[in-house]
Motif scaffolding. Structure first.
Motif, PDB file in Angstrom:
ATOM      1  N   THR A   1     -47.104  27.920  84.925  1.00  9.28           N
ATOM      2  CA  THR A   1     -47.875  26.675  84.850  1.00  9.28           C
ATOM      3  C   THR A   1     -47.062  25.508  84.323  1.00  9.28           C
ATOM      4  O   THR A   1     -47.486  24.374  84.408  1.00  9.28           O
ATOM      5  CB  THR A   1     -49.094  26.856  83.924  1.00  9.28           C
ATOM      6  OG1 THR A   1     -48.612  27.210  82.625  1.00  9.28           O
ATOM      7  CG2 THR A   1     -50.003  27.943  84.442  1.00  9.28           C
ATOM      8  N   GLY A   2     -45.912  25.788  83.717  1.00 13.46           N
ATOM      9  CA  GLY A   2     -45.082  24.712  83.158  1.00 13.46           C
ATOM     10  C   GLY A   2     -45.447  24.340  81.747  1.00 13.46           C
ATOM     11  O   GLY A   2     -44.876  23.407  81.180  1.00 13.46           O
ATOM     12  N   ASP A   3     -46.415  25.062  81.153  1.00 12.53           N
ATOM     13  CA  ASP A   3     -46.862  24.689  79.812  1.00 12.53           C
ATOM     14  C   ASP A   3     -47.547  25.884  79.149  1.00 12.53           C
ATOM     15  O   ASP A   3     -48.016  26.785  79.828  1.00 12.53           O
ATOM     16  CB  ASP A   3     -47.859  23.529  79.923  1.00 12.53           C
ATOM     17  CG  ASP A   3     -48.008  22.756  78.623  1.00 12.53           C
ATOM     18  OD1 ASP A   3     -47.222  22.996  77.680  1.00 12.53           O
ATOM     19  OD2 ASP A   3     -48.919  21.915  78.550  1.00 12.53           O
ATOM     20  N   GLY A   4     -47.617  25.877  77.808  1.00 13.06           N
ATOM     21  CA  GLY A   4     -48.301  26.955  77.099  1.00 13.06           C
ATOM     22  C   GLY A   4     -47.654  27.239  75.767  1.00 13.06           C
ATOM     23  O   GLY A   4     -46.768  26.509  75.319  1.00 13.06           O
ATOM     24  N   VAL A   5     -48.111  28.314  75.123  1.00 12.87           N
ATOM     25  CA  VAL A   5     -47.635  28.706  73.801  1.00 12.87           C
ATOM     26  C   VAL A   5     -47.045  30.118  73.888  1.00 12.87           C
ATOM     27  O   VAL A   5     -47.747  31.043  74.303  1.00 12.87           O
ATOM     28  CB  VAL A   5     -48.798  28.701  72.784  1.00 12.87           C
ATOM     29  CG1 VAL A   5     -48.407  29.410  71.500  1.00 12.87           C
ATOM     30  CG2 VAL A   5     -49.257  27.280  72.485  1.00 12.87           C
TER      31      VAL A   5
ATOM     32  N   GLY B   1     -28.023  14.588  79.715  1.00 10.54           N
ATOM     33  CA  GLY B   1     -29.403  14.264  79.355  1.00 10.54           C
ATOM     34  C   GLY B   1     -30.431  15.147  80.044  1.00 10.54           C
ATOM     35  O   GLY B   1     -31.564  14.723  80.274  1.00 10.54           O
ATOM     36  N   ARG B   2     -30.050  16.382  80.394  1.00  5.87           N
ATOM     37  CA  ARG B   2     -31.024  17.312  80.994  1.00  5.87           C
ATOM     38  C   ARG B   2     -31.679  18.157  79.899  1.00  5.87           C
ATOM     39  O   ARG B   2     -31.135  18.302  78.801  1.00  5.87           O
ATOM     40  CB  ARG B   2     -30.342  18.263  81.980  1.00  5.87           C
ATOM     41  CG  ARG B   2     -29.441  17.624  82.985  1.00  5.87           C
ATOM     42  CD  ARG B   2     -30.179  16.912  84.094  1.00  5.87           C
ATOM     43  NE  ARG B   2     -29.164  16.313  84.962  1.00  5.87           N
ATOM     44  CZ  ARG B   2     -28.921  15.002  85.058  1.00  5.87           C
ATOM     45  NH1 ARG B   2     -29.653  14.140  84.372  1.00  5.87           N
ATOM     46  NH2 ARG B   2     -27.977  14.554  85.857  1.00  5.87           N
ATOM     47  N   THR B   3     -32.811  18.789  80.260  1.00  8.80           N
ATOM     48  CA  THR B   3     -33.521  19.638  79.299  1.00  8.80           C
ATOM     49  C   THR B   3     -33.354  21.110  79.660  1.00  8.80           C
ATOM     50  O   THR B   3     -33.496  21.486  80.824  1.00  8.80           O
ATOM     51  CB  THR B   3     -35.023  19.281  79.281  1.00  8.80           C
ATOM     52  OG1 THR B   3     -35.156  17.889  78.984  1.00  8.80           O
ATOM     53  CG2 THR B   3     -35.759  20.087  78.222  1.00  8.80           C
ATOM     54  N   LEU B   4     -33.053  21.922  78.659  1.00 10.95           N
ATOM     55  CA  LEU B   4     -33.028  23.380  78.821  1.00 10.95           C
ATOM     56  C   LEU B   4     -34.315  23.925  78.195  1.00 10.95           C
ATOM     57  O   LEU B   4     -34.497  23.854  76.984  1.00 10.95           O
ATOM     58  CB  LEU B   4     -31.806  23.976  78.104  1.00 10.95           C
ATOM     59  CG  LEU B   4     -30.428  23.449  78.522  1.00 10.95           C
ATOM     60  CD1 LEU B   4     -29.327  24.121  77.687  1.00 10.95           C
ATOM     61  CD2 LEU B   4     -30.181  23.687  80.010  1.00 10.95           C
ATOM     62  N   HIS B   5     -35.211  24.441  79.020  1.00 10.48           N
ATOM     63  CA  HIS B   5     -36.480  24.990  78.522  1.00 10.48           C
ATOM     64  C   HIS B   5     -36.330  26.489  78.298  1.00 10.48           C
ATOM     65  O   HIS B   5     -36.299  27.258  79.267  1.00 10.48           O
ATOM     66  CB  HIS B   5     -37.604  24.769  79.533  1.00 10.48           C
ATOM     67  CG  HIS B   5     -37.937  23.340  79.800  1.00 10.48           C
ATOM     68  ND1 HIS B   5     -38.714  22.586  78.956  1.00 10.48           N
ATOM     69  CD2 HIS B   5     -37.583  22.515  80.820  1.00 10.48           C
ATOM     70  CE1 HIS B   5     -38.845  21.363  79.446  1.00 10.48           C
ATOM     71  NE2 HIS B   5     -38.170  21.287  80.574  1.00 10.48           N
ATOM     72  N   ASP B   6     -36.233  26.903  77.053  1.00 12.91           N
ATOM     73  CA  ASP B   6     -36.248  28.334  76.735  1.00 12.91           C
ATOM     74  C   ASP B   6     -37.671  28.668  76.304  1.00 12.91           C
ATOM     75  O   ASP B   6     -38.029  28.490  75.138  1.00 12.91           O
ATOM     76  CB  ASP B   6     -35.253  28.636  75.611  1.00 12.91           C
ATOM     77  CG  ASP B   6     -33.810  28.606  76.086  1.00 12.91           C
ATOM     78  OD1 ASP B   6     -33.491  29.340  77.045  1.00 12.91           O
ATOM     79  OD2 ASP B   6     -33.005  27.857  75.506  1.00 12.91           O
TER      80      ASP B   6
ATOM     81  N   PRO C   1     -40.974  28.804  70.606  1.00 13.39           N
ATOM     82  CA  PRO C   1     -41.808  27.604  70.567  1.00 13.39           C
ATOM     83  C   PRO C   1     -40.974  26.328  70.549  1.00 13.39           C
ATOM     84  O   PRO C   1     -39.933  26.270  69.901  1.00 13.39           O
ATOM     85  CB  PRO C   1     -42.574  27.747  69.247  1.00 13.39           C
ATOM     86  CG  PRO C   1     -42.459  29.186  68.871  1.00 13.39           C
ATOM     87  CD  PRO C   1     -41.155  29.653  69.428  1.00 13.39           C
ATOM     88  N   ALA C   2     -41.468  25.320  71.238  1.00 11.56           N
ATOM     89  CA  ALA C   2     -40.795  24.022  71.246  1.00 11.56           C
ATOM     90  C   ALA C   2     -41.510  23.045  70.315  1.00 11.56           C
ATOM     91  O   ALA C   2     -41.084  21.918  70.158  1.00 11.56           O
ATOM     92  CB  ALA C   2     -40.762  23.465  72.670  1.00 11.56           C
ATOM     93  N   VAL C   3     -42.596  23.505  69.711  1.00 10.90           N
ATOM     94  CA  VAL C   3     -43.494  22.623  68.954  1.00 10.90           C
ATOM     95  C   VAL C   3     -43.667  23.192  67.551  1.00 10.90           C
ATOM     96  O   VAL C   3     -43.643  24.406  67.373  1.00 10.90           O
ATOM     97  CB  VAL C   3     -44.879  22.572  69.663  1.00 10.90           C
ATOM     98  CG1 VAL C   3     -45.901  21.840  68.832  1.00 10.90           C
ATOM     99  CG2 VAL C   3     -44.750  21.950  71.056  1.00 10.90           C
ATOM    100  N   GLN C   4     -43.834  22.333  66.557  1.00 14.95           N
ATOM    101  CA  GLN C   4     -44.229  22.774  65.219  1.00 14.95           C
ATOM    102  C   GLN C   4     -45.763  22.782  65.185  1.00 14.95           C
ATOM    103  O   GLN C   4     -46.389  21.749  65.037  1.00 14.95           O
ATOM    104  CB  GLN C   4     -43.649  21.811  64.174  1.00 14.95           C
ATOM    105  CG  GLN C   4     -44.112  22.062  62.742  1.00 14.95           C
ATOM    106  CD  GLN C   4     -43.700  23.432  62.226  1.00 14.95           C
ATOM    107  OE1 GLN C   4     -42.523  23.783  62.235  1.00 14.95           O
ATOM    108  NE2 GLN C   4     -44.689  24.217  61.784  1.00 14.95           N
ATOM    109  N   TYR C   5     -46.337  23.972  65.355  1.00 14.45           N
ATOM    110  CA  TYR C   5     -47.787  24.055  65.457  1.00 14.45           C
ATOM    111  C   TYR C   5     -48.446  23.846  64.103  1.00 14.45           C
ATOM    112  O   TYR C   5     -47.850  24.142  63.065  1.00 14.45           O
ATOM    113  CB  TYR C   5     -48.200  25.420  66.028  1.00 14.45           C
ATOM    114  CG  TYR C   5     -47.628  25.693  67.389  1.00 14.45           C
ATOM    115  CD1 TYR C   5     -48.022  24.937  68.483  1.00 14.45           C
ATOM    116  CD2 TYR C   5     -46.687  26.692  67.585  1.00 14.45           C
ATOM    117  CE1 TYR C   5     -47.480  25.176  69.745  1.00 14.45           C
ATOM    118  CE2 TYR C   5     -46.152  26.938  68.839  1.00 14.45           C
ATOM    119  CZ  TYR C   5     -46.551  26.177  69.912  1.00 14.45           C
ATOM    120  OH  TYR C   5     -46.016  26.417  71.139  1.00 14.45           O
ATOM    121  N   PRO C   6     -49.715  23.380  64.121  1.00 14.55           N
ATOM    122  CA  PRO C   6     -50.446  23.209  62.857  1.00 14.55           C
ATOM    123  C   PRO C   6     -51.049  24.533  62.380  1.00 14.55           C
ATOM    124  O   PRO C   6     -51.105  25.508  63.123  1.00 14.55           O
ATOM    125  CB  PRO C   6     -51.564  22.240  63.252  1.00 14.55           C
ATOM    126  CG  PRO C   6     -51.835  22.584  64.691  1.00 14.55           C
ATOM    127  CD  PRO C   6     -50.500  22.976  65.288  1.00 14.55           C
TER     128      PRO C   6
END
Lengths: 333, 333
Positions: free
Chosen positions: B183-187, B115-120, B124-129
């Protein structure tokens, strides 16, 4: 490359507008449009022979093209049986639908089993390069618009037709789904990964004869907040020698953006030229293409005449008046 | 969002430069950088405690960040055993490598099992609008450059630091892999599908307090033939109230494009402002940020002084001189 010629699948199109992809193929590549296939209740008609799959194969058809939008994004069982029959008879399938042929397990399995190709033109089939910005041989025209959906594809197709009628070397270069289905080739630019956009346009318009014109279908607008990045990549990847400004008079606001007014043709000319000259210092604006479909014949002619006088550039609605003036302007460059 | 704080994995970095992601985290988010993990032969050193995985967990670390480039694009067995150990000890993994963690079957299986997360962060991890172009509350600054890699990320980070030191509300907004890991976040804008680029920037910089500044990391350059479309989407999606012009003096040509000269700061100012004002008529250029790393202290000061006089805009190398002048210019808007 999609193999031609085509059987145009119109399905159960609820009206003529739903079959605009088929209409585009019939209008612009009549040689590719051998026949049509309609299901019960189809309200569209390309005035082509209605062929069974077997008859289409007999007439040399290589690909069944889905020339119609599907309802609710679902490929219905009625469609499915025709598509499976086509694969079994030896045809490839081509589609610009949002939901992909390859994601339908039965179609994917059948195509794999028989060695047929499923062309989903909405997504790239190629790993495009990063743009290198190098000068290429041959000439390029790009249609740029004050807004989205102002007739950039039709403009490029009309100019291709007019140039070919004059015996000039010209190739329409598709950058959207409909254009790709019409010509059998192109780049679905809005689906390309950001870093490779300009490179995909370079790939689409490679070195060519010195007197050959690539007529590049535009996308979006430099003034459209949602899609301007796509347009920018077209200008810089295309390295145009010539720009044609496309416009629909009297539009109340930018498409999908009620808070944004359309720019003037002067503003489009000035910004597009500045940007194009970064990659091609000799780039020129050669004419204006209007979509006057909301006007009477007289209004359209008056608008074109007045705009021509104001801007000092040949101005036509190429779909209504032909694109000869634009073709002449390119030939004169 | 990547969970913080981090253990910085330096692996077998052949030199300090290979660990620039780790260096960025340590420089800009020191609170996130609890310790480092080095393999035998590692030539990089963040001057942080060398921690075992167990020690890192004890100190509250949540994520192991790969802070180093891998050789030949291969995740070596030596790396693997550390990464597996980290997953087993309860840590997530984050990486900006080209080859993705999720494509390593053993890592993917272990992460799923536990149940761990692999952040690549490269994809993108998001479906942007699709961008809607609507005005948002709060203020936004965008760093735009005469070229790629002229210090746009560092400029935005330096301005964030200077503004926060003055007690002003400011948030760095990452648009590239290194910034996202910092920063741990972004696009990861260069990996977004063309149609959604501007929308992803709107998503990144939503409504905020009226006196809050988003400091948006720039990408590419409006003058760079390969990447200008990405920059365009940043300007139109970001709707900046303020632009900072970023430049590296004395660069012989555009990065990767030997046939292209750099534009002048005046040309950048004029083009970027025109484009930004399509979406924000009040946008202003507030200052100039130079990367003077190839200059002596005196040369750098002279260049900044002369440029300030010529352009009439506060000019600093923010990494060398601090970004106070730029922070003041934003606060004064």
């Amino acid at each position: 490359m999609i193999e031609t010629p085509y059987l145009l699948f119109l399905g159960d199109a609820p009206d003529a507008l739903a079959a605009k992809v088929a209409q585009g193929i019939k209008d612009w590549r009549p040689d590719y449009a051998v026949g049509q296939f309609r299901l019960e209740g189809c309200k569209a008609d390309m005035k082509l022979p209605d062929l069974t799959i077997a008859e289409a194969v007999e007439k040399g058809v290589k690909t069944l093209v889905i020339g119609v939008a599907n309802r609710g994004g679902v490929i219905s069982p009625a469609w499915k049986s025709v598509l499976i029959e086509a694969l079994e008879a030896g045809l490839d399938l081509a589609s610009g639908l949002h939901n992909l042929l390859r994601n339908e397990p039965d179609l994917a399995a059948k195509a794999k089993e028989l060695g047929r190709t499923l062309h989903d033109v909405r997504i790239p089939a190629v790993q495009y390069p990063i743009a290198n910005g190098k000068k290429r041989t041959g000439k390029r025209m790009l249609a740029v618009g004050t807004d989205c959906s102002v007739g950039k594809m039709y403009t490029a197709l009309c100019v291709e037709k007019a140039m070919r009628e004059k015996g000039l070397k010209a190739t329409f270069r598709a950058t959207g789904q409909t254009g790709i289905l019409i010509t059998g080739d192109g780049v679905p630019l809005d689906a390309v990964i950001a870093d490779f956009m300009a490179g995909s346009v370079e790939y689409l318009t490679p070195d060519n004869d010195a007197d050959h014109w690539d007529l590049i279908e535009g996308q979006g607008s430099l003034f459209h907040a949602s899609y301007s990045g796509v347009t920018m990549a077209l200008v810089h990847g295309g390295q145009p020698d010539a720009l044609v400004l496309c416009h629909e008079p009297d539009r109340p606001h930018m498409r999908g953006l009620p808070d944004y007014h359309l720019p003037s043709l002067e503003a489009l000319r000035d910004l597009a030229l500045q940007i194009a000259r970064i990659v091609n210092p000799d780039c020129k604006v050669v004419g204006i293409s209007a979509n006057t479909s909301a006007m009477t014949d007289e209004e359209a002619l008056t608008w074109c005449r007045e705009t021509e006088a104001r801007m000092g550039l040949p101005t036509v609605d190429p779909f209504r008046h032909g694109a000869e003036k634009l073709a002449d302007a390119l030939a004169a460059l």
